[in-house]
Design an enzyme around this catalytic site. Structure first.
Site, PDB file in Angstrom:
ATOM      1  N   ASP A   1       0.844  -1.207   0.000  1.00  0.00           N
ATOM      2  CA  ASP A   1       0.000   0.000   0.000  1.00  0.00           C
ATOM      3  C   ASP A   1       0.874   1.250   0.000  1.00  0.00           C
ATOM      4  OD1 ASP A   1      -2.181  -1.670   0.199  1.00  0.00           O
ATOM      5  OD2 ASP A   1      -2.307  -1.494   2.389  1.00  0.00           O
TER       6      ASP A   1
HETATM    7  N1  URA Z   1      -1.283  -5.993   3.844  1.00  0.00           N
HETATM    8  C1  URA Z   1      -1.773  -4.734   3.852  1.00  0.00           C
HETATM    9  O1  URA Z   1      -2.807  -4.473   4.447  1.00  0.00           O
HETATM   10  N2  URA Z   1      -1.091  -3.795   3.205  1.00  0.00           N
HETATM   11  C2  URA Z   1       0.083  -4.004   2.571  1.00  0.00           C
HETATM   12  O2  URA Z   1       0.673  -3.074   2.012  1.00  0.00           O
HETATM   13  C3  URA Z   1       0.593  -5.309   2.581  1.00  0.00           C
HETATM   14  C4  URA Z   1      -0.110  -6.289   3.217  1.00  0.00           C
END
Ligand code: URA
Length: 238
Positions: A100
């Site tokens: 993310d």
């Molecule tokens: N899980 C998440 O919620 N975000 C990420 O970036 C990676 C795994």
């Protein structure tokens, strides 16, 4: 020749042209002076200033992704992780899987589609380990649910996961939990949704390993380096 040497990271196209014209490049032992000379990267023995140049089809970098960058090759709104890669030749490279925009940590950048598939395919179940901080106190019962597999609103419950290094602490804003969580899938926002499902929203998230390969903590956020042969072996056998 100049394109090939730039792709092998000898220098920029212009730098490489100068090196060629100065007579420091040989092909099969004979100096070449023309940048436009054709080269067969599989069969010709190319040397620059006496050093052999080995043809590498694939590149593999470990990036410590900082927050604020999207895991994409192009984006109209945000900076991409590819912008952090300062190589002469970036054609065909992409991030393996997605973190993310606010997640930090290990991201592999490569032009090897087969490796990407191997590491990210849901059927291959390669471990991904995260360090996280969540609001509130994650309880033993929460851990049981997380480890057993849980409903996060998808068709299927999550695969069993592993929690370790759990710590609780308090500051003037409240109670917090830090812990490591290893999952074997890569569903959309999976870690955040798992913690959300037990009522403990994630406030910080960082990926610390993929399969057998650990994030090099010497890399500051935004820094990257090539993977060594040993590290590649670890990735390929994860
Ligand atoms: N899980 C998440 O919620 N975000 C990420 O970036 C990676 C795994």
């Amino acid at each position: 020749m100049d394109k090939y040497l730039a792709e092998m990271s000898v220098g920029t196209r212009n730098e490489v042209k100068k090196i060629i014209k100065s007579g420091q490049v040989t092909v099969n032992g004979i100096a070449v002076l023309k940048p436009e000379m054709k080269v067969n990267e599989e069969t010709d023995k190319v040397c620059v200033c006496g050093t052999d140049i080995y043809y590498k089809k694939y590149v593999y970098f470990m990036l410590n992704k900082p927050a604020g960058y999207v895991s994409a090759t192009k984006d109209n709104k945000y900076k991409t992780v590819i912008e952090l890669i300062k190589e002469n030749n970036k054609s065909g490279i992409f991030p393996v899987g997605r973190l993310d925009i606010d997640t930090e940590g290990m991201l592999i950048i490569t032009n090897d589609g087969a490796l990407s598939h191997k590491l990210m395919s849901p059927r291959k179940h390669v471990d991904k380990k995260y360090f996280l901080v969540a609001e509130g106190s994650v309880t033993d019962n929460d851990i049981k649910q997380i480890e057993k597999g849980m409903d996060i609103g998808d068709d299927k419950i999550t695969l069993p996961a592993k929690v370790s290094d759990i710590k609780h602490y308090t500051d003037n804003k409240g109670i917090w939990t830090s812990m490591c969580l290893t999952i074997h899938e890569g569903r959309y926002h999976q870690v955040k949704r798992m913690l959300w499902a037990v009522g403990k929203p994630v406030t910080y998230l960082k990926r610390i390993s993929i399969g057998k390969l650990k994030l090099d903590e010497k890399l500051s956020p935004g820094e990257y380096r090539q993977l060594s042969e040993e590290e590649l072996k670890l990735l390929f056998t994860s």
